[in-house]
Design an enzyme around this catalytic site. Structure first.
Site, PDB file in Angstrom:
ATOM      1  N   GLN A   1       5.545  -2.493  -1.159  1.00 19.15           N
ATOM      2  CA  GLN A   1       4.786  -3.733  -1.357  1.00 19.15           C
ATOM      3  C   GLN A   1       5.219  -4.496  -2.604  1.00 19.15           C
ATOM      4  OE1 GLN A   1       2.757  -5.290   0.606  1.00 19.15           O
ATOM      5  NE2 GLN A   1       2.199  -3.749   2.121  1.00 19.15           N
TER       6      GLN A   1
ATOM      7  N   ASN B   1      -0.912  -1.477  -1.486  1.00 20.45           N
ATOM      8  CA  ASN B   1      -0.941  -2.389  -0.353  1.00 20.45           C
ATOM      9  C   ASN B   1      -2.308  -3.014  -0.097  1.00 20.45           C
ATOM     10  OD1 ASN B   1      -0.938   0.561   0.173  1.00 20.45           O
ATOM     11  ND2 ASN B   1      -1.736  -0.049   2.166  1.00 20.45           N
TER      12      ASN B   1
ATOM     13  N   THR C   1       8.095   4.017   5.995  1.00 22.09           N
ATOM     14  CA  THR C   1       7.536   5.335   6.306  1.00 22.09           C
ATOM     15  C   THR C   1       8.624   6.396   6.269  1.00 22.09           C
ATOM     16  OG1 THR C   1       5.798   4.319   7.632  1.00 22.09           O
ATOM     17  CG2 THR C   1       6.255   6.651   8.055  1.00 22.09           C
TER      18      THR C   1
ATOM     19  N   CYS D   1      -2.213   0.161   8.982  1.00 24.95           N
ATOM     20  CA  CYS D   1      -2.082   1.511   9.543  1.00 24.95           C
ATOM     21  C   CYS D   1      -3.449   2.141   9.778  1.00 24.95           C
ATOM     22  CB  CYS D   1      -1.283   2.402   8.611  1.00 24.95           C
ATOM     23  SG  CYS D   1       0.296   1.693   8.196  1.00 24.95           S
TER      24      CYS D   1
ATOM     25  N   SER E   1      11.036  -1.663   2.416  1.00 20.61           N
ATOM     26  CA  SER E   1      10.979  -1.942   3.853  1.00 20.61           C
ATOM     27  C   SER E   1      11.239  -3.422   4.114  1.00 20.61           C
ATOM     28  CB  SER E   1       9.584  -1.547   4.368  1.00 20.61           C
ATOM     29  OG  SER E   1       9.453  -1.892   5.720  1.00 20.61           O
TER      30      SER E   1
HETATM   31  N1  PLP Z   1       4.284   1.994   1.889  1.00 24.07           N
HETATM   32  C1  PLP Z   1       3.497   0.937   1.687  1.00 24.07           C
HETATM   33  C2  PLP Z   1       2.901   0.710   0.336  1.00 24.07           C
HETATM   34  C3  PLP Z   1       3.214   0.070   2.734  1.00 24.07           C
HETATM   35  O1  PLP Z   1       2.412  -0.974   2.530  1.00 24.07           O
HETATM   36  C4  PLP Z   1       3.791   0.319   3.999  1.00 24.07           C
HETATM   37  C5  PLP Z   1       3.466  -0.540   5.164  1.00 24.07           C
HETATM   38  O2  PLP Z   1       2.351  -0.987   5.314  1.00 24.07           O
HETATM   39  C6  PLP Z   1       4.629   1.437   4.156  1.00 24.07           C
HETATM   40  C7  PLP Z   1       4.847   2.246   3.067  1.00 24.07           C
HETATM   41  C8  PLP Z   1       5.263   1.755   5.461  1.00 24.07           C
HETATM   42  O3  PLP Z   1       6.334   0.889   5.723  1.00 24.07           O
HETATM   43  P1  PLP Z   1       6.863   0.672   7.215  1.00 24.07           P
HETATM   44  O4  PLP Z   1       5.837  -0.170   7.908  1.00 24.07           O
HETATM   45  O5  PLP Z   1       8.174  -0.032   7.043  1.00 24.07           O
HETATM   46  O6  PLP Z   1       7.024   2.015   7.826  1.00 24.07           O
END
Ligand code: PLP
Length: 393
Positions: free
Chosen positions: A183, A155, A72, A329, A203
């Site tokens: 992802q 995702n 994020t 999320c 991440s």
């Molecule tokens: N981008 C994608 C495609 C994701 O799947 C996620 C998490 O679900 C994120 C960003 C966010 O990552 P983080 O959980 O490390 O903040």
């Protein structure tokens, strides 16, 4: 009851090798990586080793890796960093950003926040298979376009986007290009040179590392205003005392991912195919939401006519099978998935869908248990579903 974890896109278990690598930095290796003494230098060495490990996984120079608190933050730092880094007087109108309608909230809501600041954003639609057409991105380009951001792997449905083609057209027009590869990294080969991206988010917790740590790749020469303000850490790109243990974990996870990528990918694709074929053979009135030609090896998104995805997820959990309706999320949200409705699914069909995402530690036996449980649970829920009874009367 044996529990089976099929929600690896929400998060992955920490690999034992990763936990082992982190352990010393949660104990005697506690130093602040900015301190000049022995304790600090030990932490610094560990951070720099991790930077090399992450850089190697995506074929980047270590100096172009910035550690962050996760996907994020990396996405926000890229989007706001580029937008704030461009001086408005070099443009004739309001700044313009291009993205897609199926981005993760970390990019999508950042783009909406930009709109509230008066910046223009084009949300390019996707095909029924969830793929963005590079020519539609090209048509959206304006003289004021300063950033294109398109995710590498989705995702919820696992489709892979033609990032190479899109980055080429961005490069030709000197527009910064960011990809959310959260992802994709660890599941498919990711090479920043081949992809031609300026910025790339990843991440740790999606690749068997710890939560709360990630990285942003920033190509040398990319104009990026820091997203946060503070100390001179990360070459003035990201202030804040480094999360040394987390960064070490990300490095170890990256090294492991590089070693196991090919093996993991082919094993997971075989398991995913077994799961998909088994569901299609045993349950009627189901559909797979993805692009069969170009998708991640581990993700399966299925619509089960006539039942609520939320009810199915809960009923499966009671039988020991953990999965989700889509983005972690968005869980708890009563809105249908915006990713699935962007593919053209009705709100009802989008609400009747679940995501099964496999990981390194899943086995064929796990898939077979899921294939035993899913048809039984679906049948039970359909038997009490007025919607299913009416549609199939
Ligand atoms: N981008 C994608 C495609 C994701 O799947 C996620 C998490 O679900 C994120 C960003 C966010 O990552 P983080 O959980 O490390 O903040």
């Amino acid at each position: 009851m044996a529990r089976i974890y099929l929600d690896n896109n929400a998060t992955t278990p920490v690999a034992p090798e990763v936990a082992e690598a982190m352990r010393p930095y949660l104990a005697e290796g506690f130093g602040n990586a900015s301190s000049v003494h022995w304790f600090g230098q030990r932490a610094r060495e560990a951070v720099e080793k991790a930077r090399e490990q992450v850089a190697r996984l995506i074929n980047a120079p270590p100096a172009e890796i910035v550690f962050t608190s996760g996907g994020t933050e990396s996405d926000n730092a890229a989007v706001f960093g580029v937008v704030d880094g461009v001086r408005p007087r070099t443009l004739s109108g309001p700044k313009h950003v291009i993205t897609t309608s199926i981005e993760h909230p970390a990019v999508l809501y950042s783009a909406r926040a930009l709109e509230r600041r008066g910046i223009h954003v084009s949300f390019v639609p996707v095909s029924p298979a969830g793929v963005v057409d590079p020519s539609e991105i090209e048509s959206a380009v304006r003289p004021e376009t300063i950033l294109i951001t398109v995710m590498l792997a989705n995702n919820e449905i696992g489709t892979l986007q033609p990032v190479e083609e899109i980055s080429r057209l961005a490069q030709e027009r000197q527009i910064a290009f960011h990809t959310d590869a959260v992802q994709a990294v660890g599941k498919v080969p990711v090479d920043v040179e081949k992809l031609g991206v300026d910025l790339l988010a990843l991440s740790a917790h999606k690749l068997y590392g710890p939560k709360g740590v990630g990285a942003l790749y920033v190509r040398k020469g990319t104009r990026l205003e820091p997203f946060m303000h503070g100390g001179h850490h990360e070459r003035d790109r990201r202030p804040g005392t480094e999360n040394v243990a987390g960064i070490v974990g990300l490095g170890a996870a990256a090294e492991l991912a590089q070693r196991l990528l090919a093996e993991d990918a082919s094993r997971l694709a075989a398991l995913r195919d077994r799961l998909e074929a088994g569901i299609l053979a045993r349950v009627e009135n189901v559909r797979v939401n993805s692009n069969p030609a170009h998708r991640q090896p581990n993700t399966l998104n299925v619509t089960f006519d006539g039942i609520k995805g939320e009810s199915l997820v809960m009923a499966l959990d009671l039988e020991g099978v953990a999965c989700s309706t889509g983005s972690a999320c968005a869980s708890g949200s009563i809105e249908p998935s915006y990713v699935l409705t962007a593919l053209g699914l009705s709100a009802d069909d989008a609400r009747s869908s679940i995501r099964l995402s496999l990981g390194r530690y899943n086995t064929e036996a796990d898939v077979d248990v899921a294939l035993d449980v899913i048809p039984r649970v679906v049948e039970r829920l359909r038997a009490i579903s007025p919607r299913y009874a009416t549609a199939n009367a």
